[in-house]
Scaffold this motif. Structure first.
Motif, PDB file in Angstrom:
ATOM      1  N   SER A  25     -25.290   6.186 -22.960  1.00 53.48           N
ATOM      2  CA  SER A  25     -24.022   6.903 -22.992  1.00 53.48           C
ATOM      3  C   SER A  25     -23.491   6.951 -24.424  1.00 53.48           C
ATOM      4  CB  SER A  25     -23.002   6.197 -22.107  1.00 53.48           C
ATOM      5  OG  SER A  25     -22.666   4.961 -22.693  1.00 53.48           O
ATOM      6  N   GLU A  26     -22.595   7.916 -24.683  1.00 51.65           N
ATOM      7  CA  GLU A  26     -22.009   8.068 -26.018  1.00 51.65           C
ATOM      8  C   GLU A  26     -21.337   6.772 -26.461  1.00 51.65           C
ATOM      9  OE1 GLU A  26     -22.317  10.799 -27.906  1.00 51.65           O
ATOM     10  OE2 GLU A  26     -21.003  10.149 -29.522  1.00 51.65           O
ATOM     11  N   LYS A  27     -20.736   6.070 -25.489  1.00 51.21           N
ATOM     12  CA  LYS A  27     -20.011   4.844 -25.808  1.00 51.21           C
ATOM     13  C   LYS A  27     -20.968   3.763 -26.335  1.00 51.21           C
ATOM     14  CE  LYS A  27     -16.583   1.847 -23.846  1.00 51.21           C
ATOM     15  NZ  LYS A  27     -16.217   1.130 -22.632  1.00 51.21           N
ATOM     16  N   THR A  28     -22.106   3.622 -25.651  1.00 49.80           N
ATOM     17  CA  THR A  28     -23.112   2.665 -26.112  1.00 49.80           C
ATOM     18  C   THR A  28     -23.606   3.040 -27.493  1.00 49.80           C
ATOM     19  OG1 THR A  28     -23.847   2.765 -23.820  1.00 49.80           O
ATOM     20  CG2 THR A  28     -25.182   1.454 -25.324  1.00 49.80           C
ATOM     21  N   LEU A  29     -23.853   4.355 -27.665  1.00 46.02           N
ATOM     22  CA  LEU A  29     -24.394   4.827 -28.931  1.00 46.02           C
ATOM     23  C   LEU A  29     -23.446   4.566 -30.091  1.00 46.02           C
ATOM     24  CD1 LEU A  29     -26.014   8.205 -27.818  1.00 46.02           C
ATOM     25  CD2 LEU A  29     -27.172   6.118 -28.505  1.00 46.02           C
ATOM     26  N   VAL A  30     -22.143   4.808 -29.852  1.00 48.71           N
ATOM     27  CA  VAL A  30     -21.151   4.575 -30.915  1.00 48.71           C
ATOM     28  C   VAL A  30     -21.200   3.114 -31.356  1.00 48.71           C
ATOM     29  CG1 VAL A  30     -18.679   4.427 -31.380  1.00 48.71           C
ATOM     30  CG2 VAL A  30     -19.612   6.487 -30.355  1.00 48.71           C
ATOM     31  N   GLY A  31     -21.422   2.226 -30.388  1.00 49.10           N
ATOM     32  CA  GLY A  31     -21.493   0.811 -30.716  1.00 49.10           C
ATOM     33  C   GLY A  31     -22.728   0.454 -31.542  1.00 49.10           C
ATOM     34  N   VAL A  32     -23.840   1.109 -31.226  1.00 52.64           N
ATOM     35  CA  VAL A  32     -25.102   0.770 -31.889  1.00 52.64           C
ATOM     36  C   VAL A  32     -25.185   1.368 -33.288  1.00 52.64           C
ATOM     37  CG1 VAL A  32     -27.596   1.068 -31.804  1.00 52.64           C
ATOM     38  CG2 VAL A  32     -26.331   0.580 -29.711  1.00 52.64           C
ATOM     39  N   ARG A  33     -24.758   2.644 -33.371  1.00 51.16           N
ATOM     40  CA  ARG A  33     -24.850   3.345 -34.651  1.00 51.16           C
ATOM     41  C   ARG A  33     -23.988   2.625 -35.684  1.00 51.16           C
ATOM     42  NH1 ARG A  33     -23.150   8.731 -31.979  1.00 51.16           N
ATOM     43  NH2 ARG A  33     -25.036   9.341 -30.888  1.00 51.16           N
ATOM     44  N   GLY A  34     -24.410   2.676 -36.905  1.00 53.29           N
ATOM     45  CA  GLY A  34     -23.630   2.034 -37.961  1.00 53.29           C
ATOM     46  C   GLY A  34     -23.971   0.570 -38.054  1.00 53.29           C
ATOM     47  N   ARG A  35     -23.824  -0.170 -36.939  1.00 52.86           N
ATOM     48  CA  ARG A  35     -24.165  -1.584 -36.968  1.00 52.86           C
ATOM     49  C   ARG A  35     -25.663  -1.768 -37.125  1.00 52.86           C
ATOM     50  NH1 ARG A  35     -25.398  -4.637 -32.731  1.00 52.86           N
ATOM     51  NH2 ARG A  35     -24.552  -3.149 -31.241  1.00 52.86           N
ATOM     52  N   SER A  36     -26.435  -0.983 -36.351  1.00 50.13           N
ATOM     53  CA  SER A  36     -27.884  -1.155 -36.378  1.00 50.13           C
ATOM     54  C   SER A  36     -28.589  -0.193 -37.320  1.00 50.13           C
ATOM     55  CB  SER A  36     -28.452  -0.957 -34.968  1.00 50.13           C
ATOM     56  OG  SER A  36     -27.806  -1.807 -34.072  1.00 50.13           O
ATOM     57  N   ALA A  37     -28.046   1.022 -37.419  1.00 53.08           N
ATOM     58  CA  ALA A  37     -28.728   1.998 -38.262  1.00 53.08           C
ATOM     59  C   ALA A  37     -27.737   2.955 -38.880  1.00 53.08           C
ATOM     60  CB  ALA A  37     -29.751   2.779 -37.434  1.00 53.08           C
ATOM     61  N   ALA A  38     -28.010   3.372 -40.111  1.00 53.68           N
ATOM     62  CA  ALA A  38     -27.212   4.392 -40.776  1.00 53.68           C
ATOM     63  C   ALA A  38     -28.164   5.353 -41.441  1.00 53.68           C
ATOM     64  CB  ALA A  38     -26.278   3.771 -41.802  1.00 53.68           C
TER      65      ALA A  38
END
Lengths: 270, 275
Positions: free
Chosen positions: A77-90
């Motif tokens: 879901s978009e919510k999960t993705l928002v959490g992962v992006r930035g923290r794990s990958a940029a």
């Protein structure tokens, strides 16, 4: 062996009409490891990077598995993705012209991820922005922070984009042809910069390029793509020295030819 | 070039400002009561009446002043309706994609194919002829244009790498819209809204001319034009004055829109960041 940071398995991307753009792609990146993704334009490199971050445009269907830092990206879901992006990958993109918001001062754009990820405010935030600009070796960081993107050069903009990606302090840096739009001297500086910054932070890198020489400079391993499939993979030195596939051999040969042309010119000059 | 654009902006601001000034003064002071018919019918300019009187003996200048209020109300009200509805719909369409986007785009195309005035006439006819329904009708008709423009602008901004970069750094959609999308579409949208303001003023005058705008005791420029039409040869001031003011306001607003285009262009704002 530690668990890989990124595991891609059977990744397939199709258009709305069912045409396969990426087929059954599989690779892994361990923490701190650098993988180069190489292939001609249209080979599915960029789509792969977008799929890794769950950023594919609507209308494309993805099957297979992408595990980034323990989170399944495909179908998340978009919510999960928002959490992962930035923290794990940029990510750093190819085109410095469109990588920055033309109406926002450079400093503010770098501050955006900093404020969110590190919870910085006021003078601490300002100091962190200047610090990042210094780390990407931009002159007069105070002036650059106050400038609008059109007031700095393409190379400087690309450094700012890199600073923004680093601001998130990600475990994986995705670089999608970050030096292609730059001229050759700036390109070399930029590669050195990425190389150094990534080493200092023990960051993993997924480096996408059509230029074998560029990939060889930054990464340890390469994956050669053609028409959405992985053709060959292995350590950079092995692939360059002894390409197994005809397509890779063609890539290596053309890179060699360019270099040979340079040697020849130098020879004549002497 | 910078100089020329600010000249455009200032000329426009002066033209439109004159009308705004008239409207503001009319709130506190009028030369005569708007129903004062003591001046005699169709007198010429001068003799206590700056522009003369109309066929009922009312002071023309007084009517012009109250009319400027109606023109500005119509312009501002319609643009507010158009902006609120249009931007919301446009954002929805741009983000929705798929069937919702297709349906909405088709609907907007149908709405745009209708002439604004005709659509407004239908709506006013269905409701009652008041200034409120004229504003609502014009605003609705214009919101289709604004919505379609917004949709395209949003899509264009969303395709930029900095949006993707912002998403990869974990920014949520509402923040992206507020921080990047709206500011980047604002220059184009503002210019368009200013143009829509001029069109709305004209549309209201048109509706009033047809008797579908603000009802009689209110002096709308459109109705003044219509009333003065029959006596144009004997008392031309009655038709010329509202016409001239209408042109002044619309041209003024258009010039402002033109000037805004250059002022809002980020590459023209060098002076602000160079320090």
């Amino acid at each position: 062996m530690t668990e890989p940071l990124l595991t891609v398995d059977g990744l397939t991307v199709r258009t709305g009409t069912g045409r396969e753009l990426v087929s059954g792609l599989a690779f892994e990146i361990a923490p701190g490891e650098r993988l180069g993704l190489i292939g001609e334009s249209g080979s599915g490199k960029s789509l792969t990077t977008l799929a890794v971050l769950g950023l594919l445009p609507a209308g494309m269907t993805v099957t297979g598995s992408v595990r980034l830092d323990g989170t399944q990206i495909v179908g998340a879901s978009e919510k999960t993705l928002v959490g992962v992006r930035g923290r794990s990958a940029a990510v750093v993109f190819q085109e410095p012209l469109t990588a920055l918001d033309p109406l926002m001062r450079v400093g503010k754009q770098i501050a955006e991820p900093l404020r969110r990820r590190r919870d910085l405010k006021g003078t601490a935030l300002k100091a962190a922005v200047v610090d990042l600009l210094e780390q990407v070796r931009l002159p007069e960081p105070d002036r650059i922070a106050r400038a609008f993107p059109h007031e700095i050069s393409g190379g400087q903009r690309q450094r700012v984009a890199l600073a923004m990606a680093l601001a998130c302090d990600p475990a994986l840096l995705v670089a999608d042809e970050p030096t292609t739009a730059l001229d050759v001297t700036v390109q070399a500086e930029m590669l050195d910069l990425i190389d150094g910054l990534v080493r200092d932070r023990g960051m993993a890198v997924l480096f996408v390029s059509h230029d074998l020489a560029v990939v060889a400079k930054v990464t340890d391993r390469v994956l050669v793509m053609k028409d959405g499939r992985a053709v060959e993979s292995g350590a950079v030195t092995d692939v360059v020295r002894a390409p197994r596939e005809a397509y890779t051999r063609a890539l290596v040969d053309s890179a060699r030819q360019l270099e040979a042309a340079l040697d020849l010119d130098l020879g004549d000059a002497r | 070039m910078k100089r020329r654009s600010s000249l455009t902006l200032w000329t426009g601001a002066v033209f439109a400002g004159l009308v705004v000034l008239l409207a503001l003064v009319s709130l506190f002071w009028l030369p005569y009561d708007s129903d004062d018919t003591s001046g005699g019918r169709l007198t010429g300019p001068g003799g206590g009446h700056l522009l003369g009187t109309d066929k009922l003996g009312r002071d023309l200048f007084t009517q012009l002043m109250t009319g400027s209020r109606i023109a500005l109300q119509a312009g501002l009200g319609s643009v507010a309706v158009a902006a609120l509805l249009g931007v919301t719909l446009g954002l929805l369409a741009a983000f929705a994609q798929g069937w919702f986007d297709d349906t909405l785009s088709a609907l907007l195309d149908i709405l745009i194919a209708f002439p604004t005035l005709l659509l407004a006439m239908l709506i006013v006819a269905a409701r009652s002829a008041t200034l409120g329904s004229a504003i609502l009708a014009i605003g609705l008709a214009q919101s289709a244009v604004v919505a379609r423009l917004t949709r395209i602008l949003v899509k264009r901004v969303l395709a930029q790498d900095y949006i993707t970069a912002s998403r990869t750094s974990g920014t949520t959609w509402p923040r992206i819209v507020a921080g990047h999308v709206l500011p980047n579409m604002w220059p184009t949208l503002a210019v368009n809204l200013a143009l829509q303001f001029g069109l709305a003023v004209l549309a209201e005058a048109g509706l009033s001319y047809l008797g579908l705008g603000a009802p009689p005791p209110n002096a709308s420029w459109g109705r003044m034009l219509q009333e003065a039409q029959a006596t144009f040869t004997t008392a031309p001031a009655g038709a010329l004055a509202p016409g001239v003011l209408l042109v002044l306001l619309v041209i003024g607003v258009n010039l402002v829109a033109d000037g805004l285009r250059d002022v809002l262009d980020p590459t023209a704002r060098k002076d602000r960041a160079a320090a």
